[in-house]
Design an enzyme around this catalytic site. Structure first.
Site, PDB file in Angstrom:
ATOM      1  CB  CYS A   1      40.479  23.994  43.360  1.00  0.00           C
ATOM      2  SG  CYS A   1      41.773  23.081  44.234  1.00  0.00           S
TER       3      CYS A   1
ATOM      4  CG  HIS B   1      38.998  26.844  45.808  1.00  0.00           C
ATOM      5  ND1 HIS B   1      38.596  25.680  46.443  1.00  0.00           N
ATOM      6  CD2 HIS B   1      40.349  26.740  45.682  1.00  0.00           C
ATOM      7  CE1 HIS B   1      39.640  24.926  46.674  1.00  0.00           C
ATOM      8  NE2 HIS B   1      40.721  25.547  46.221  1.00  0.00           N
TER       9      HIS B   1
ATOM     10  CG  ASN C   1      42.229  23.577  48.811  1.00  0.00           C
ATOM     11  OD1 ASN C   1      41.241  23.105  48.269  1.00  0.00           O
ATOM     12  ND2 ASN C   1      43.198  24.164  48.124  1.00  0.00           N
TER      13      ASN C   1
END
Length: 333
Positions: A127, A260, A290
């Site tokens: 990520c 993020h 996500n």
């Protein structure tokens, strides 16, 4: 008094254009809950929203790969930048879900863009991948190794989700985001910083591998959510302040924070630690979940196209992911 020649003048990099792409298949919390219920797993829209802020995510069709998602995102960024594909001399793709073992997703994207000859490679920092990739591109442009770079985050995380684990499968989605970065006489990317701590490899991982034509180990994502949350908020504040110090700026100088897009609670917690109004937090996690390395450029592009982020604004990007990796970039857009 003498002036520096152009050859000796400082060289910087700036983001010239942004783009993004989401697969057409939008999966709402209700639809996902119905799918899980068929396997006897209980969840609900309210349960997901309360814990994550996510309302929907997008899943790619089975035949669609990360490079397939990266292509329209890249073309949109190139168009926004006014740059032709054949002007690109560096392609970096951040992904944890590559099309194949090799060649790299970046080389496959290069082929789809119809260009050849420039450097192309993948970055794997989960990520944090886009922050890592953007930092590498900035460094290569500053040293003259590249002039115009295409930096992409692209993921098909739906392929590695365990749909019997409601604590993880509700979190992730597929998508791609891209930026074109070009050489500039004026600073654009002001400062960056990258970190990793391999002591925490077990809290977020997909520990399978391929050997002899078979999958060894566990090929699906595993996460200790509480451990990730605890680490994430602390390291994100620290790296953000370090990058601000490097750039000679303060948290009051940040116009927009793009963390993020993992979990709205982590994102809001980071904003509060930086004493930022939540109005300055770019949050798109509600619509795409996500998307790992794709989440920051997806959110960046959405904010630019919505007219929120404008030329001259100061933007903080920060990511945290499996590895355990984290990093931040401060830039003037």
């Amino acid at each position: 008094m003498t002036t520096a020649s152009p050859r000796n003048a400082p060289r910087f990099s700036r983001i010239l254009g942004t783009g993004s792409y989401l697969p057409a298949n939008r999966v709402t919390n209700a639809a996902l809950a119905e799918r899980l219920a068929r396997d006897g797993i209980e969840t609900s829209h309210d349960w997901i929203v309360e814990r994550t802020g996510i309302h929907a995510r997008h899943f790619a069709d089975p035949h669609v790969t990360s490079s397939d998602l990266a292509l329209p995102a890249s073309l949109a960024a190139l168009e926004a930048a006014g740059v032709r594909p054949d002007e690109i001399d560096l392609i970096i793709v951040a992904t944890s879900t590559p099309d194949m073992v090799f060649p790299s997703t970046a080389c496959l994207l290069q082929q789809k863009l119809g260009i050849h000859g420039c450097a192309a490679f993948d970055v794997q920092a989960v990520c944090s991948g886009f922050v890592y990739a953007l930092t590498v591109a900035d460094s290569m442009i500053r040293t003259g190794a590249a002039t115009k770079a295409l930096v992409i985050g692209a993921e098909v995380f739906s392929r590695i989700l365990d749909f019997k684990d409601r604590t993880t499968c509700v979190l992730f989605g597929d998508g791609a985001g891209a930026v074109v970065v070009g050489a500039s006489d004026e600073p654009g990317i002001l400062a960056s910083e990258l970190h990793a701590d391999g002591r925490h490899v077990d809290i977020l991982c997909t520990p399978g591998t391929v050997s002899g034509g078979e999958v060894l180990g566990h090929p699906l994502l595993k996460m200790d959510g509480q451990a990730v949350f605890k680490l994430a908020v602390g390291v994100l504040e620290k790296v953000a302040r370090s990058v601000l110090d490097k750039a000679g700026r303060t948290d009051a100088d940040i116009d927009w924070l793009i963390p993020h897009q993992a979990n709205i609670r982590i994102m809001q917690g980071t904003a509060k630690k930086l004493r930022m109004s939540l109005d300055k937090l770019i949050a798109t996690v509600d619509e795409h979940g996500n998307t790992s390395a794709a989440s920051i450029p997806l959110a960046f592009d959405a904010a630019v196209r919505a007219g929120k982020i404008k030329r001259g604004d100061t933007v903080m990007l920060e990511g945290v992911g499996g590895g355990f990796t984290w990093g931040a970039v401060l830039l003037d857009y």
